[in-house]
Design a protein around this motif. Structure first.
Motif, PDB file in Angstrom:
ATOM      1  N   HIS A  50      -6.360  -0.403   5.117  1.00  0.00           N
ATOM      2  CA  HIS A  50      -6.125   0.497   6.268  1.00  0.00           C
ATOM      3  C   HIS A  50      -7.283   0.571   7.267  1.00  0.00           C
ATOM      4  O   HIS A  50      -7.844   1.624   7.508  1.00  0.00           O
ATOM      5  CB  HIS A  50      -5.758   1.909   5.787  1.00  0.00           C
ATOM      6  CG  HIS A  50      -6.625   2.490   4.711  1.00  0.00           C
ATOM      7  ND1 HIS A  50      -7.986   2.510   4.784  1.00  0.00           N
ATOM      8  CD2 HIS A  50      -6.301   3.069   3.534  1.00  0.00           C
ATOM      9  CE1 HIS A  50      -8.454   3.076   3.702  1.00  0.00           C
ATOM     10  NE2 HIS A  50      -7.467   3.422   2.934  1.00  0.00           N
ATOM     11  N   HIS A  81       1.501   4.998  -2.228  1.00  0.00           N
ATOM     12  CA  HIS A  81       1.087   5.947  -3.271  1.00  0.00           C
ATOM     13  C   HIS A  81       2.331   6.686  -3.758  1.00  0.00           C
ATOM     14  O   HIS A  81       2.906   7.494  -3.034  1.00  0.00           O
ATOM     15  CB  HIS A  81       0.097   6.970  -2.709  1.00  0.00           C
ATOM     16  CG  HIS A  81      -1.204   6.388  -2.257  1.00  0.00           C
ATOM     17  ND1 HIS A  81      -2.324   6.367  -3.062  1.00  0.00           N
ATOM     18  CD2 HIS A  81      -1.571   5.795  -1.090  1.00  0.00           C
ATOM     19  CE1 HIS A  81      -3.337   5.809  -2.400  1.00  0.00           C
ATOM     20  NE2 HIS A  81      -2.908   5.450  -1.197  1.00  0.00           N
ATOM     21  N   HIS A 127       0.836  -1.207   0.000  1.00  0.00           N
ATOM     22  CA  HIS A 127       0.000   0.000   0.000  1.00  0.00           C
ATOM     23  C   HIS A 127       0.871   1.257   0.000  1.00  0.00           C
ATOM     24  O   HIS A 127       1.164   1.836   1.047  1.00  0.00           O
ATOM     25  CB  HIS A 127      -0.939  -0.006   1.211  1.00  0.00           C
ATOM     26  CG  HIS A 127      -2.064   0.961   1.096  1.00  0.00           C
ATOM     27  ND1 HIS A 127      -3.302   0.741   1.650  1.00  0.00           N
ATOM     28  CD2 HIS A 127      -2.147   2.162   0.472  1.00  0.00           C
ATOM     29  CE1 HIS A 127      -4.095   1.763   1.383  1.00  0.00           C
ATOM     30  NE2 HIS A 127      -3.414   2.648   0.682  1.00  0.00           N
ATOM     31  N   LYS A 129      -8.254  -1.578  -6.797  1.00  0.00           N
ATOM     32  CA  LYS A 129      -8.674  -0.777  -5.657  1.00  0.00           C
ATOM     33  C   LYS A 129      -9.948  -0.030  -6.005  1.00  0.00           C
ATOM     34  O   LYS A 129     -10.100   0.498  -7.106  1.00  0.00           O
ATOM     35  CB  LYS A 129      -7.593   0.244  -5.296  1.00  0.00           C
ATOM     36  CG  LYS A 129      -7.994   1.089  -4.081  1.00  0.00           C
ATOM     37  CD  LYS A 129      -6.939   2.108  -3.702  1.00  0.00           C
ATOM     38  CE  LYS A 129      -7.206   2.602  -2.281  1.00  0.00           C
ATOM     39  NZ  LYS A 129      -6.204   3.612  -1.848  1.00  0.00           N
ATOM     40  N   ASP A 175       0.468   2.520   3.839  1.00  0.00           N
ATOM     41  CA  ASP A 175      -0.369   3.565   3.223  1.00  0.00           C
ATOM     42  C   ASP A 175       0.441   4.854   3.091  1.00  0.00           C
ATOM     43  O   ASP A 175      -0.032   5.950   3.401  1.00  0.00           O
ATOM     44  CB  ASP A 175      -1.678   3.813   3.976  1.00  0.00           C
ATOM     45  CG  ASP A 175      -2.659   4.660   3.156  1.00  0.00           C
ATOM     46  OD1 ASP A 175      -2.373   4.944   1.971  1.00  0.00           O
ATOM     47  OD2 ASP A 175      -3.708   5.047   3.701  1.00  0.00           O
TER      48      ASP A 175
HETATM   49 ZN   LIG Z   1      -3.960   4.644   0.493  1.00  0.00          ZN
END
Ligand SMILES: [Zn+2]
Length: 438
Positions: free
Chosen positions: A230, A62, A60, A147, A303
């Motif tokens: 998350h 970004h 996870h 996702k 995340d």
């Molecule tokens: Zn995320």
């Protein structure tokens, strides 16, 4: 014939921790032998009491490149990952432009990543309203799954799906779906405020509970695997337990910030703590730890979701206006190890949560474990060394972190990717994109 041997008194294998010599040939682990074995190998590294872990797998992350590269890019994100003992990341499909919702967008993203990654990088696809026809091709092109958001994603080019649209997507392709589970009907617009409590009140536990129920119901009807991203609200855990007992293929992850940070301790205006779903109280975190210990929560991932300091509203400290996201790919291991050890957990537990289980989630059986045949992704980790987090010493692009000034236990000394050291001065451009295993 091995070209590298790494010895340690504390090698964390799937069978537990033991003294061993890990032999590496052509980027793979060829054997795990007694500590003194393998003499005469070209490169011989003896770590002594420094532990040897498998490289972590962070499913996870970004990266935001291309399109929002000023937030984060492949070079900086993967350098931070390597420095933090993470040797595989799976990049989320949104916040980059274009979002990874078509085969062409995946091609653009791979081209952007090429030649500048310090660890292995794979990609998630995205399911948005109207792109169901694109999903089979995107899956065939190598994304690990899809996702979907059930609430506003924060960016207009990646709109959320409702239950019917999620069902349409799931019925379009036999793949793993990973869901941002907050129900928009339970969210309120936060008033402009520097008080964390005002933001927290706008995203109650009930929003997660309702969305987890939706995701499970849709997955159950479609017969698909679903993974709750998350998870913050422990109140949703019984839903997951119940569904699993009934045979629904549902898993869940949580993140270092939900396990270790406390809503009551967040200072006014400290928008570096803003993320969605929000950080809750310590009683909630205690229940997340219990779920991790008993396997209901399967893994811990970062995340990692950075942005620029202006979007984080570092000037005004307004939680409502600030971008939600915490960048921690470099710090997840020491953050979790520090707290886990205090709670009586072992390094083997941390490796299970942060390496083997995330690898298993996406079908990477050759990652996240020290065993013959696996990729030689290895981390020399000094479990008793301590350091104080200096945001400016981190490698991710914008030096904003809620962990600044915190004293953490556990230092990554060297990270090897497929038998090659990729930390410190030896870090080179080693782009090796990975696709889903068949
Ligand atoms: Zn995320």
């Amino acid at each position: 014939m091995a070209d590298l041997v790494v010895r340690s008194r504390r090698v964390v294998t799937p069978e537990g921790e033991r003294a061993a010599a890990v032999l590496v040939g052509e980027g793979r682990i060829t054997a795990v032998l007694p500590y003194g074995a393998g003499a005469g190998t070209a490169e011989d590294v003896d770590l002594g009491d420094t532990a040897l872990l498998p490289g972590l797998v962070d499913t996870h992350v970004h990266v935001n490149e291309p399109g929002r590269t000023e937030w984060e890019g492949f070079a900086t994100a993967t350098r931070a990952a390597a420095a933090g003992g993470v040797t595989t990341i799976i990049d989320m499909p949104l916040n980059s432009l274009p979002p990874t919702v078509t085969g062409e967008a995946l091609r653009i993203k791979r081209a952007a990543a090429a030649g500048q990654c310090h660890v292995d990088v794979g990609f998630w696809g995205g399911a948005i309203p109207g792109n169901a026809a694109d999903l089979p091709g995107l899956h065939a092109a190598g994304v690990f799954g899809f996702k979907a958001f059930l609430a506003d994603s924060g960016v207009p080019e990646f709109p959320p799906v409702d239950a019917d649209q999620l069902a349409t997507a799931m019925n379009a392709v036999d793949a793993l779906f990973v869901v941002h589970a907050e129900d928009p009907d339970h969210l309120r617009d936060a008033a402009s405020s520097p008080a964390y409590a005002d933001f927290l009140a706008s995203r109650p536990e009930g929003a997660e509970h309702a969305a987890v129920a939706t995701a499970i119901a849709v997955a159950r009807a479609a017969g698909r695997r679903v993974h709750i991203l998350h998870l913050s609200a422990a109140t949703a855990l019984p839903l997951i337990a119940q569904a699993r007992a009934e045979g629904v293929r549902v898993t869940a992850e949580t993140c270092p910030h939900y396990l270790t940070l406390d809503a009551a301790g967040i200072p006014d205006g400290a928008t570096e703590f803003k993320c969605c779903p929000p950080i809750r109280d310590t009683a909630n975190a205690d229940r997340l730890w219990e779920a991790l210990a008993d396997g209901l929560i399967t893994c811990v991932v970062s995340d990692h979701s950075p942005c620029t300091p202006d979007l984080k509203r570092r000037d005004t400290g307004d939680f409502a206006a600030a971008w939600g996201g915490i960048a921690s790919v470099q710090l997840g291991l020491p953050v979790i190890w520090t707290a886990a050890r205090d709670r009586g957990h072992t390094l083997a537990d941390v490796v299970r949560w942060m390496a083997r289980r995330p690898a298993d989630l996406v079908g990477l059986r050759n990652k996240g474990r020290i065993t013959p045949g696996a990729d030689a992704d290895l981390v020399a980790f000094e479990p008793d060394a301590e350091f104080v987090v200096d945001a400016h010493a981190l490698h991710h692009k914008n030096p904003v972190t809620p962990y600044a000034g915190k004293r953490l236990r556990g230092v990554v000394r060297t990270t090897w990717l497929r038998g090659r050291a990729v930390t410190g001065d030896r870090a080179g451009g080693t782009f090796l994109s990975i696709d889903e295993e068949s």
